[in-house]
Motif scaffolding. Sequence first.
Motif, PDB file in Angstrom:
ATOM      1  N   ALA A  55       0.823  -1.206   0.000  1.00 54.58           N
ATOM      2  CA  ALA A  55       0.000   0.000   0.000  1.00 54.58           C
ATOM      3  C   ALA A  55       0.857   1.256   0.000  1.00 54.58           C
ATOM      4  CB  ALA A  55      -0.930  -0.011   1.214  1.00 54.58           C
ATOM      5  N   TRP A  59       0.926   4.065  -2.899  1.00 55.43           N
ATOM      6  CA  TRP A  59       0.277   5.329  -2.537  1.00 55.43           C
ATOM      7  C   TRP A  59       1.231   6.511  -2.615  1.00 55.43           C
ATOM      8  CZ3 TRP A  59       1.877   7.783   2.115  1.00 55.43           C
ATOM      9  CH2 TRP A  59       1.203   8.965   2.407  1.00 55.43           C
ATOM     10  N   LEU A  90      -7.228   5.537  -3.908  1.00 58.16           N
ATOM     11  CA  LEU A  90      -8.483   4.779  -3.922  1.00 58.16           C
ATOM     12  C   LEU A  90      -9.059   4.708  -5.332  1.00 58.16           C
ATOM     13  CD1 LEU A  90     -10.188   6.171  -0.687  1.00 58.16           C
ATOM     14  CD2 LEU A  90      -9.397   3.829  -1.040  1.00 58.16           C
ATOM     15  N   HIS A  93      -7.749   2.017  -7.584  1.00 57.34           N
ATOM     16  CA  HIS A  93      -8.302   0.685  -7.386  1.00 57.34           C
ATOM     17  C   HIS A  93      -9.701   0.542  -7.967  1.00 57.34           C
ATOM     18  CE1 HIS A  93      -5.127   0.857  -4.347  1.00 57.34           C
ATOM     19  NE2 HIS A  93      -5.158  -0.452  -4.308  1.00 57.34           N
ATOM     20  N   TYR A 152      -5.355  -6.342   3.140  1.00 60.17           N
ATOM     21  CA  TYR A 152      -5.467  -5.214   2.216  1.00 60.17           C
ATOM     22  C   TYR A 152      -6.868  -4.605   2.252  1.00 60.17           C
ATOM     23  CZ  TYR A 152      -3.786  -2.592  -1.831  1.00 60.17           C
ATOM     24  OH  TYR A 152      -3.357  -1.594  -2.661  1.00 60.17           O
ATOM     25  N   GLY A 156      -7.969  -0.697   2.897  1.00 57.28           N
ATOM     26  CA  GLY A 156      -8.879   0.044   2.034  1.00 57.28           C
ATOM     27  C   GLY A 156     -10.003   0.700   2.810  1.00 57.28           C
ATOM     28  N   ALA A 175     -14.963   0.107  -0.545  1.00 58.76           N
ATOM     29  CA  ALA A 175     -13.501   0.131  -0.596  1.00 58.76           C
ATOM     30  C   ALA A 175     -12.914  -1.193  -0.124  1.00 58.76           C
ATOM     31  CB  ALA A 175     -12.976   1.286   0.254  1.00 58.76           C
ATOM     32  N   PHE A 179     -10.767  -3.599  -2.540  1.00 59.90           N
ATOM     33  CA  PHE A 179      -9.378  -3.896  -2.195  1.00 59.90           C
ATOM     34  C   PHE A 179      -9.167  -5.402  -2.037  1.00 59.90           C
ATOM     35  CE2 PHE A 179      -6.740  -0.126  -0.914  1.00 59.90           C
ATOM     36  CZ  PHE A 179      -7.514   0.804  -1.584  1.00 59.90           C
TER      37      PHE A 179
END
Length: 432
Positions: A55, A59, A90, A93, A152, A156, A175, A179
């Motif tokens: 992550a 990110w 976000l 994804h 994960y 999220g 989310a 994820f």
Amino acid sequence: MSRVTPDQPRRAPAGARPRDRARPAARVPAPRPGEPSRNRAPLPVAAGVAALWAAVTSWLPVTVVLGLAQLTEDAGSLTGALRAGLAGWLLGHGVPLQTAAGPIGLAPLALSVLVVWRLTRAGVHVSRAVGARGGGSPRQALTVAVAVGVAYALLGALAALTVSAGGLRVSPVTAALTFAAFGAPAALVGALRTTGVWALLARRCPPPVRDGLRAGLVAALLLFGASAGAAGLAVATGGGDAADMIGAYRTGVAGQAGITLVSLAYAPNAAAWSASYLLGPGFAVGIDTAVRTSEVSVGALPAVPLLAGLPRGPVDGLGAGLLAVPVLAAMAAGWLLARRLLRAAAEERAEVGWRALLVPAALAGPVAGALLGLAAAASGGPLGGGRLAEVGPPPWPVFGVATLVVGVGAVLGAAATRTLTRPTPTPPNSTR
């Protein structure tokens, strides 16, 4: 004769070896890969650390790009820049962001590819940490994938709650599910390769199916690459318009660099749209709009540099040659398939039958169609409410047309290659 008592055992004659002397203990070999080890990490800890690292590494680039313009103009604080990077992460994804102007769900596929790669590496690291490397156990690989997916998904949901505190509305449940859908399959790929299950499945797969999967993947990559080149050429042709759009933001050098990087993050989306355009179904840039080889009907468009390469009208003249690109890509995949099978048969002094050649070539059609249809579905999404609620190509028409075009083209390419290739003569068996 001497008396022998239990307290006085008989002595062995000189020079004789004692029979009951203890031998040195044999050493226990170290555990091989795949065997349990004492210092392996607990599965929850390994999955949590690997998911967190995946992550962070996906990110951080988003935060740098999106926060570049804000920090340069002093238009926002560091906290706002970090929250904007989290929102963009976000979106990468496929998690929709609810804004005042409507939902935003157009995911940058370059970021999505980065996320999938990092999650695949997470599956590799967790498999090694828990001692499953080379074990050949499908159960261990599946357990690792589920553990990474759960960890994960929690990240999220936490990211969605953080972004929602800043004004945007993001569903934590959506989310978490999204994820998990990213984390578990990607980690499963890494776990299958690390545990050795992938090689085991490849050996057990029938040769026509294995060759068809490979040919379909090659055809999809060739078509996707050619479409990316066509999209890049179109944007370069309209480079003046793209430069004017970037300059209209008036964000300074750093801000314009950030906008350029954001446009590059959507370059795979443009390649998927270009593939749909070359195949025939085309794509939409809003409700009641169409961009096809036969017609182009669009209204007012946002000032996005990537849209500077849109065609002005139907294809005519030399541009009609682009319509042959999907067929040529499919024939090239069939040619590569036939060359590989003929080369392997020549090494074994055997002959490739028509069935062994045409079945994989025909199977390449649905494989490539599924991949291109999935890319079309992932490349679209809303850009707010109103007329921009529909952006991107239709997945099912792309799947159908790509299946037909690639299947026919691969069969033609493979058949032509076998027909035009002269067979290697087999030497007669020599007997003494």
